[in-house]
Write an enzyme that holds these catalytic residues in place. Structure first.
Site, PDB file in Angstrom:
ATOM      1  CG  HIS A 698      -2.005  -1.070   1.077  1.00 23.09           C
ATOM      2  ND1 HIS A 698      -2.890  -1.142   0.029  1.00 23.09           N
ATOM      3  CD2 HIS A 698      -2.281  -2.128   1.868  1.00 23.09           C
ATOM      4  CE1 HIS A 698      -3.674  -2.183   0.191  1.00 23.09           C
ATOM      5  NE2 HIS A 698      -3.328  -2.803   1.284  1.00 23.09           N
ATOM      6  CB  CYS A 730      -2.081  -7.045   0.447  1.00 17.63           C
ATOM      7  SG  CYS A 730      -3.871  -7.223   0.311  1.00 17.63           S
TER       8      CYS A 730
END
Length: 759
Positions: A698, A730
């Site tokens: 992110h 992720c």
């Protein structure tokens, strides 16, 4: 006369204008002035859309996150962002995502930790504290927005996060007591409220949602201490709780020295009658009577039946509002031109919820006859939904009724399975993989758009996606990854993709809600019983496996995550819907195995998100959610390796339930928290394999090989190296290939260094 107000409004724009401008600004393609002008435009539009309310929230708009906004208002900036060039906005984005815009002044740092806002899919930037933390007011953002609202003629109600919740949702970086900071924090709140009072503000909404959780005595005392200090301010405070019931905190909340109390009358209706006896006669009681978390129409007649006696008793002291901020629902149902007409007639998005609020207030203030037509239309929709034959499927209900415990059991214990899987897969120590998705390029988005518009036929779309899948496979082979993924080029979203292929779901075009920053999701709408008409992923994974001799992971979203990231039915227990989803995913897992796929990942990123806010209620939820995962995962042979993935949440306190899922491999977020999540393994012997994420996807920052090695060495202090995997936090769909390639190169190099050191 009952008054109406809102606790907050969606800020991304009905067409996700804020998302696109933010991403353009971060890339250096748009100016700061353009970003700020769009913010002003959106605020003006949203205030206008709420102008029928008696009080309109101000300060709920944010360029990234309202908790991060509060940290900057309070002057609580991490040490690592001080001393950089650039202004407050640069530092703001530095904390949010590791860097600001692409310019020389905006160097990269470690981004702030991110976790879920209570039990929602919204992520906030965690405030950071230590024993030396100090606070200093910067009210400029709030005062500027207040001036804008005043110029527009808006009846403004500033919104801030309360001091006790702010401390409770933050983290101490040196194990110091967060409550020890309360004495330093409260004077800044007093200064803020006095500045608002000096600017003519009458009411301030001060959010304290931790009141719906179980509070230790020290935290209960912190509420009394805080609000007895704040009562000296020349301003009226509306203390707002939401997302649950006050229960044992009802007496505390009712007797705090504030002018009004807001309670969530959707999730905490049982609080209301006791509060009537507890609240002093001068206090306002705001009732959240419209569901701010879901998209079904309110049964206005039933709500009025309940409200009218309360209105008689409370009179002008009764305020009406949504249960919580409308941040968690889409903006406008009227934008939907392709949504299934029958289901659409049952729905209400943010603007429609405000209309419902207005109808309720008019009915209470002027009598039901004043809104006869609106009530009749609403009742027709409520009745039609209850009677619709599309909602209930007898075959699905029978399948759920016939579930047995055996469906959730693997054939053998993990140790036996691990030996068989090792013999089949032949993976090295510290095997490397990714979480599933690769960048969603402009070419992918263009092909999807052309296909949906009918300008690209099925064969052309399939060919385009296969080309992207092959690119992902070749890149992974070149990188030297051990277990590959197909990249998910064909998937718009990890939940929406599956929902589109399941009976019982419908989808909006513009039903976007903010997950974090510029990341928006479009939750599918679960309206009926769920079944899987046909295989959903098999052909894509089979094609990817045909391109390589390395193991290829089948990628699925788990039943609990599909449930928690959907707008769910409110006419049956969530556990029932989840069991239906579990049977559908189980069938897909078995089809993948039949197709020769021997590594299957079933993501449960949202497992903790559905956890009740009160620990006394955890066991029931964890029992059925773990059961549903096991039903989905355990219809395979020992040789088939089952992975699951969880991201950006707190898992230490539910580690036993995670272990009970009995996945062969679990991958979790740990890089933003500097492996803090692995502290639990000092006291808990996790039995299976684990991949602690080492690449914060992110953030645009690229992790170094050295940093990854250091993180994995920390992990190896707690978990045997033979059971550790190396992977990102992720999926990589939101990143660019130019960032992904060097990051994964460093990750693979780190794994090789670790293997060499272990030899």
């Amino acid at each position: 006369m009952a008054k109406t107000h809102s606790l907050g409004f969606p800020r991304i724009g009905s067409q996700r204008e804020l998302k696109f401008m933010l991403e353009s600004y971060w890339k250096g393609e748009s100016s700061r002035e353009a970003l700020q002008q769009l913010g002003a435009t959106l605020r003006q539009r949203h205030w206008d859309q709420q102008s029928a309310l008696d009080l309109v929230p101000v300060g709920d708009f944010s360029f990234y996150d309202q908790v991060l906004d509060m940290s900057f208002t309070l002057g609580n900036l991490p040490e690592r962002v001080r001393g950089f060039h650039g202004d407050a906005l640069d530092n703001y984005f530095r904390v949010a995502r590791g860097r600001s815009a692409q310019s020389a002044c905006c160097g990269g740092v470690a981004a702030g930790e991110m976790t879920k806002w209570f039990d929602t899919n919204y992520h906030y930037i965690v405030p950071e504290f230590d024993a030396a933390t100090t606070f200093a007011l910067d009210a400029s953002r709030l005062l500027e927005q207040l001036a804008e609202a005043r110029a527009q003629g808006i009846k403004a109600k500033p919104v801030i996060i309360g001091p006790v919740t702010y401390l409770a949702i933050g983290k101490s970086k040196d194990d110091s007591d967060r409550l020890s900071l309360l004495g330093r924090l409260l004077p800044v709140y007093v200064e803020l409220l006095e500045q608002l009072a000096a600017n003519g503000v009458e009411w301030v909404q001060i959010d304290e949602p931790i009141l719906v959780t179980e509070l230790e005595p020290a935290w209960q005392h912190a509420f009394n201490e805080s609000y007895h200090v704040l009562k000296s301010c020349r301003i009226k405070l509306l203390l707002a709780s939401y997302f649950g019931s006050l229960k044992e905190n009802g007496y505390l909340a009712a007797n705090l020295p504030v002018a009004g109390l807001h309670v969530d009358a959707i999730n905490g209706r049982d609080d209301v009658l006791p509060l009537l006896n507890l609240l002093p006669a001068h206090k306002v009681l705001s009732l959240g009577v419209i569901n701010g978390r879901n998209i079904w129409k309110t049964d206005l007649v039933a709500t009025l039946d309940w409200l009218e006696p309360l209105a008689e008793k409370l009179g002008d002291r009764l305020w009406l509002a949504p249960s919580c901020s409308l941040l968690h629902v889409p903006v406008d149902l009227n934008s939907e031109q392709k949504l299934d007409a029958e289901v659409k007639s049952w729905l209400a998005f943010a603007l429609q919820k405000l209309d419902e609020l207005t109808v309720l207030a008019r009915a209470l203030n002027q009598g039901r006859a004043a809104v006869h037509a609106e009530l009749a239309s609403n009742q027709a929709a409520i009745t039609a939904r209850r009677q619709s034959l599309r909602v209930n499927n007898p075959a699905v209900k029978a399948a759920v009724a016939n579930l047995t415990a055996e469906l959730g059991q693997r054939n053998s214990h993990y140790r036996i399975r691990a030996e068989k899987q090792a013999a089949l897969l032949k993976l090295p120590l510290y095997p490397t993989t990714t979480i599933g998705s690769f960048p969603q390029t402009a070419a992918i988005r263009q092909a999807r758009s052309e296909f949906k518009a009918g300008r690209l036929d099925q064969a052309g779309y399939q060919a385009a996606m296969q080309q992207e899948i092959e690119r992902s496979v070749r890149e992974q082979e070149a990188l030297g990854l051990d277990v590959l993924v197909h990249g998910e080029a064909e998937r718009n979203d990890m939940v929406e993709y599956f929902g589109e292929q399941l009976d019982g779901y419908v989808f909006s075009q513009f039903g976007w809600v903010q997950s974090y920053g510029s990341r928006c999701v479009k939750p599918p709408i679960l309206f009926g019983d769920i079944s899987r008409p046909q295989a959903m992923t098999v052909e894509w994974i089979r094609y990817a496996q045909s391109l390589t001799s390395r193991p290829m992971k089948g990628m699925l979203t788990g039943p609990v995550t599909i449930l928690n990231w959907s707008f769910v039915r409110d006419d049956q227990p969530r556990a029932v819907s989840c069991r239906q989803l579990a049977l559908a995913i189980r069938a897909e897992v078995q089809d993948l195995e039949q197709a020769g796929v021997r590594v299957i990942q079933i993501d449960e990123a949202a497992l903790r998100e559905g956890l009740p806010l009160r620990k006394a209620e955890w066991k029931h939820y964890l029992d059925w959610s773990v059961e549903c995962f096991r039903i989905a995962a355990n219809g395979v042979e020992d040789e088939t390796q089952i992975h699951t993935h969880m991201c950006y949440s707190e898992f230490n306190d539910i580690i036993q339930s995670i272990a009970a899922m009995d996945a062969d491999v679990i991958t979790i977020e740990t890089s933003r928290s500097d492996m803090e999540l692995l502290d639990v393994f000092d006291h808990f012997n996790y039995p299976n394999e684990i991949g602690p994420g080492v690449y914060d996807i992110h953030s645009p920052n690229i992790p170094t090989q050295e940093h990854i090695v250091q993180l994995m060495q920390k992990a190896a202090e707690r978990i045997p190296a033979e059971r550790l995997w190396v992977n990102p936090d992720c999926g990589l769909k939101t990143r660019q290939w130019a960032e992904v390639i060097p990051a994964l190169q460093n990750m693979v190099a780190a794994a090789r260094e670790l293997r060499a050191a272990h030899a």
